[in-house]
Design a protein around this motif. Structure first.
Motif, PDB file in Angstrom:
ATOM      1  N   ALA A 138      67.934 -22.454  16.734  1.00  0.00           N
ATOM      2  CA  ALA A 138      69.099 -22.422  17.626  1.00  0.00           C
ATOM      3  C   ALA A 138      70.215 -23.301  17.084  1.00  0.00           C
ATOM      4  O   ALA A 138      69.967 -24.317  16.432  1.00  0.00           O
ATOM      5  CB  ALA A 138      68.701 -22.912  19.020  1.00  0.00           C
ATOM      6  N   HIS A 139      71.416 -22.888  17.378  1.00  0.00           N
ATOM      7  CA  HIS A 139      72.602 -23.685  17.067  1.00  0.00           C
ATOM      8  C   HIS A 139      73.507 -23.584  18.289  1.00  0.00           C
ATOM      9  O   HIS A 139      74.029 -22.517  18.586  1.00  0.00           O
ATOM     10  CB  HIS A 139      73.313 -23.135  15.826  1.00  0.00           C
ATOM     11  N   HIS A 140      73.619 -24.680  19.001  1.00  0.00           N
ATOM     12  CA  HIS A 140      74.404 -24.710  20.231  1.00  0.00           C
ATOM     13  C   HIS A 140      75.734 -25.396  19.946  1.00  0.00           C
ATOM     14  O   HIS A 140      75.787 -26.619  19.768  1.00  0.00           O
ATOM     15  CB  HIS A 140      73.640 -25.461  21.339  1.00  0.00           C
ATOM     16  N   ARG A 141      76.779 -24.596  19.888  1.00  0.00           N
ATOM     17  CA  ARG A 141      78.098 -25.141  19.594  1.00  0.00           C
ATOM     18  C   ARG A 141      78.561 -26.029  20.732  1.00  0.00           C
ATOM     19  O   ARG A 141      78.458 -25.669  21.897  1.00  0.00           O
ATOM     20  CB  ARG A 141      79.093 -24.009  19.360  1.00  0.00           C
ATOM     21  N   GLU A 142      79.033 -27.221  20.357  1.00  0.00           N
ATOM     22  CA  GLU A 142      79.518 -28.211  21.318  1.00  0.00           C
ATOM     23  C   GLU A 142      78.515 -28.440  22.456  1.00  0.00           C
ATOM     24  O   GLU A 142      78.883 -28.556  23.614  1.00  0.00           O
ATOM     25  CB  GLU A 142      80.893 -27.819  21.856  1.00  0.00           C
ATOM     26  N   GLY A 143      77.260 -28.533  22.088  1.00  0.00           N
ATOM     27  CA  GLY A 143      76.199 -28.676  23.082  1.00  0.00           C
ATOM     28  C   GLY A 143      75.679 -30.084  23.270  1.00  0.00           C
ATOM     29  O   GLY A 143      74.744 -30.289  24.036  1.00  0.00           O
ATOM     30  N   TRP A 144      76.246 -31.076  22.576  1.00  0.00           N
ATOM     31  CA  TRP A 144      75.717 -32.436  22.641  1.00  0.00           C
ATOM     32  C   TRP A 144      76.870 -33.411  22.850  1.00  0.00           C
ATOM     33  O   TRP A 144      77.462 -33.905  21.902  1.00  0.00           O
ATOM     34  CB  TRP A 144      75.006 -32.754  21.340  1.00  0.00           C
ATOM     35  N   THR A 150      83.165 -37.506  22.332  1.00  0.00           N
ATOM     36  CA  THR A 150      83.008 -36.543  21.236  1.00  0.00           C
ATOM     37  C   THR A 150      81.906 -35.550  21.609  1.00  0.00           C
ATOM     38  O   THR A 150      80.891 -35.926  22.184  1.00  0.00           O
ATOM     39  CB  THR A 150      82.611 -37.271  19.936  1.00  0.00           C
ATOM     40  N   VAL A 151      82.124 -34.301  21.260  1.00  0.00           N
ATOM     41  CA  VAL A 151      81.107 -33.283  21.514  1.00  0.00           C
ATOM     42  C   VAL A 151      80.645 -32.731  20.163  1.00  0.00           C
ATOM     43  O   VAL A 151      81.452 -32.304  19.347  1.00  0.00           O
ATOM     44  CB  VAL A 151      81.654 -32.142  22.406  1.00  0.00           C
ATOM     45  N   HIS A 152      79.346 -32.784  19.950  1.00  0.00           N
ATOM     46  CA  HIS A 152      78.740 -32.346  18.692  1.00  0.00           C
ATOM     47  C   HIS A 152      77.982 -31.043  18.907  1.00  0.00           C
ATOM     48  O   HIS A 152      77.565 -30.734  20.018  1.00  0.00           O
ATOM     49  CB  HIS A 152      77.745 -33.395  18.190  1.00  0.00           C
ATOM     50  N   ASP A 153      77.763 -30.326  17.830  1.00  0.00           N
ATOM     51  CA  ASP A 153      76.858 -29.187  17.893  1.00  0.00           C
ATOM     52  C   ASP A 153      75.421 -29.710  17.948  1.00  0.00           C
ATOM     53  O   ASP A 153      75.112 -30.755  17.361  1.00  0.00           O
ATOM     54  CB  ASP A 153      77.015 -28.295  16.668  1.00  0.00           C
TER      55      ASP A 153
END
Length: 182
Positions: A138-144, A150-153
């Motif tokens: 999985a790759h969750h864009r702007e999910g962290w 700051t929002v990270h993938d």
């Protein structure tokens, strides 16, 4: 360095607070843990309850890190892995990931897969996942989101029991969208 794993006990609460507040955790929720927050977590049973078990990673007479195994009543548990900064980059994380994988698949036969998530920019953990047979799923864009705004993938990895047992790696079917279209 020989590493051993020791189950966390409620009597370890002071050591847990010292561990969590005595270092920084750049790839976790808060990078700096407040002592009162750490005490609340310990008091609430966040590190040991019906669904969660935690283990100290011991080596050279001290705790080098902590493994927290969560959702143990589910067939797909997740984990949190924290290594003291002075031991990062020395193979402790890879040893701990291999240990927790074997521990879960050996001790809990109903588990069919194990999941882990990290930030996209945590290159060391991503390499560790791959070296230990985990596959990016999985790759969750702007999910962290980070505490500083700051929002990270976020990137998710998993290992299947059958792959672990066979020593193989099965990649997801990334090219499956054509099979779901009308």
């Amino acid at each position: 360095m020989d590493l051993t794993y020791r189950r966390y006990a409620d009597a370890d609460a002071d050591d847990l607070v010292a561990f969590l507040t005595g270092d920084t955790w750049p790839f976790h929720g808060p990078a700096v843990v407040d002592p009162e927050q750490a005490r609340r977590w310990a008091a609430e049973g966040r590190f040991d309850n019906a669904e969660t078990r935690s283990f100290w990673i011991d080596g050279g007479g001290e705790a080098l890190g902590l493994v927290r195994l969560m959702d143990l009543g589910d067939s797909t548990p997740v984990f949190d892995l924290r290594i003291r900064s002075r031991y990062r980059g020395q193979g402790v994380g890879g040893h701990a990931l291999a240990w927790l994988t074997g521990h879960l698949f050996t001790d809990l036969p109903r588990i069919r897969r194990i999941e882990g998530t990290t930030r996209q920019d945590n290159a060391a953990m991503r390499r560790t996942f791959r070296r230990c047979g985990y596959v990016k799923e999985a790759h969750h864009r702007e999910g962290w989101p980070s505490a500083d705004g700051t929002v990270h993938d976020a990137v998710g990895y998993a290992i299947l029991r059958r792959d672990w047992a066979a020593g193989t790696v099965t990649a997801p079917a990334w090219d499956d969208e054509h099979t779901t279209e009308g």
